[in-house]
Enzyme design. Structure first.
Site, PDB file in Angstrom:
ATOM      1  N   TYR A  86      -3.735  27.507 -18.812  1.00  0.00           N
ATOM      2  CA  TYR A  86      -3.904  28.757 -18.072  1.00  0.00           C
ATOM      3  C   TYR A  86      -4.042  28.484 -16.582  1.00  0.00           C
ATOM      4  O   TYR A  86      -4.327  27.367 -16.152  1.00  0.00           O
ATOM      5  CB  TYR A  86      -5.112  29.553 -18.590  1.00  0.00           C
ATOM      6  CG  TYR A  86      -6.450  28.998 -18.191  1.00  0.00           C
ATOM      7  CD1 TYR A  86      -7.106  29.470 -17.049  1.00  0.00           C
ATOM      8  CD2 TYR A  86      -7.078  28.003 -18.933  1.00  0.00           C
ATOM      9  CE1 TYR A  86      -8.345  28.958 -16.674  1.00  0.00           C
ATOM     10  CE2 TYR A  86      -8.310  27.499 -18.565  1.00  0.00           C
ATOM     11  CZ  TYR A  86      -8.933  27.970 -17.440  1.00  0.00           C
ATOM     12  OH  TYR A  86     -10.146  27.469 -17.069  1.00  0.00           O
ATOM     13  N   CYS A  87      -3.834  29.543 -15.805  1.00  0.00           N
ATOM     14  CA  CYS A  87      -4.021  29.500 -14.356  1.00  0.00           C
ATOM     15  C   CYS A  87      -4.624  30.838 -13.939  1.00  0.00           C
ATOM     16  O   CYS A  87      -5.283  31.504 -14.739  1.00  0.00           O
ATOM     17  CB  CYS A  87      -2.697  29.222 -13.643  1.00  0.00           C
ATOM     18  SG  CYS A  87      -1.479  30.546 -13.804  1.00  0.00           S
ATOM     19  N   ARG A  88      -4.360  31.276 -12.755  1.00  0.00           N
ATOM     20  CA  ARG A  88      -4.918  32.530 -12.269  1.00  0.00           C
ATOM     21  C   ARG A  88      -4.233  33.734 -12.906  1.00  0.00           C
ATOM     22  O   ARG A  88      -4.882  34.610 -13.442  1.00  0.00           O
ATOM     23  CB  ARG A  88      -4.791  32.592 -10.741  1.00  0.00           C
ATOM     24  CG  ARG A  88      -5.401  33.827 -10.102  1.00  0.00           C
ATOM     25  CD  ARG A  88      -5.214  33.783  -8.582  1.00  0.00           C
ATOM     26  NE  ARG A  88      -5.245  35.075  -7.960  1.00  0.00           N
ATOM     27  CZ  ARG A  88      -4.348  36.035  -8.098  1.00  0.00           C
ATOM     28  NH1 ARG A  88      -3.308  35.861  -8.851  1.00  0.00           N
ATOM     29  NH2 ARG A  88      -4.470  37.184  -7.474  1.00  0.00           N
TER      30      ARG A  88
END
Length: 128
Positions: A86-88
């Site tokens: 995941y990221c932002r």
């Protein structure tokens, strides 16, 4: 005309093939179920500053924007375990998941990233 149709079909076929991903996407609920399994490695591919603001518990941080991202991933991530990435917002993690899948990792990307995760009132931590 026949050549034109053949060329068009080939172009459309290539576009379809290029649009396919070599990793899975999961919505927040699916991702939450996945990361509840302690055999799954959670990978945060944001910057260290973003990670410090709050991350999913047990997440390993490897910034996908670093030039040695793949080398760091190879050193830290087991190939025999599923990687929940995941990221932002889901864009960087989709890129990272694709890059990792290209070298043999089984990856699942969180659609909407930690933004969607937080909006769904899922837990985050600031602890290491």
């Amino acid at each position: 005309m026949k050549k034109f149709l053949t060329c068009m079909m080939a172009v459309l076929g290539l576009n379809t093939a290029c649009g396919q991903s070599n990793y899975e996407n999961a919505d927040v609920d699916g991702f939450a179920t996945l990361v509840a399994d302690t055999n799954v490695v959670i990978l945060d591919v944001r910057t260290a500053a973003e990670y410090a603001e709050g991350h999913i518990e047990r997440a390993v941080l490897i910034d996908q924007g670093q030039s040695d991202f793949i080398e760091q991933a190879k050193a830290a991530l087991p190939k025999d375990k599923k990687i929940a990435v995941y990221c932002r917002s889901g864009r960087r993690s989709a890129s990272a998941a694709g890059r990792l899948a290209d070298i043999g990792y089984q990856c699942v990307n969180l659609k909407g990233g930690i933004i969607a995760w937080k909006e769904a009132n899922k837990p985050v931590t600031t602890k290491e």
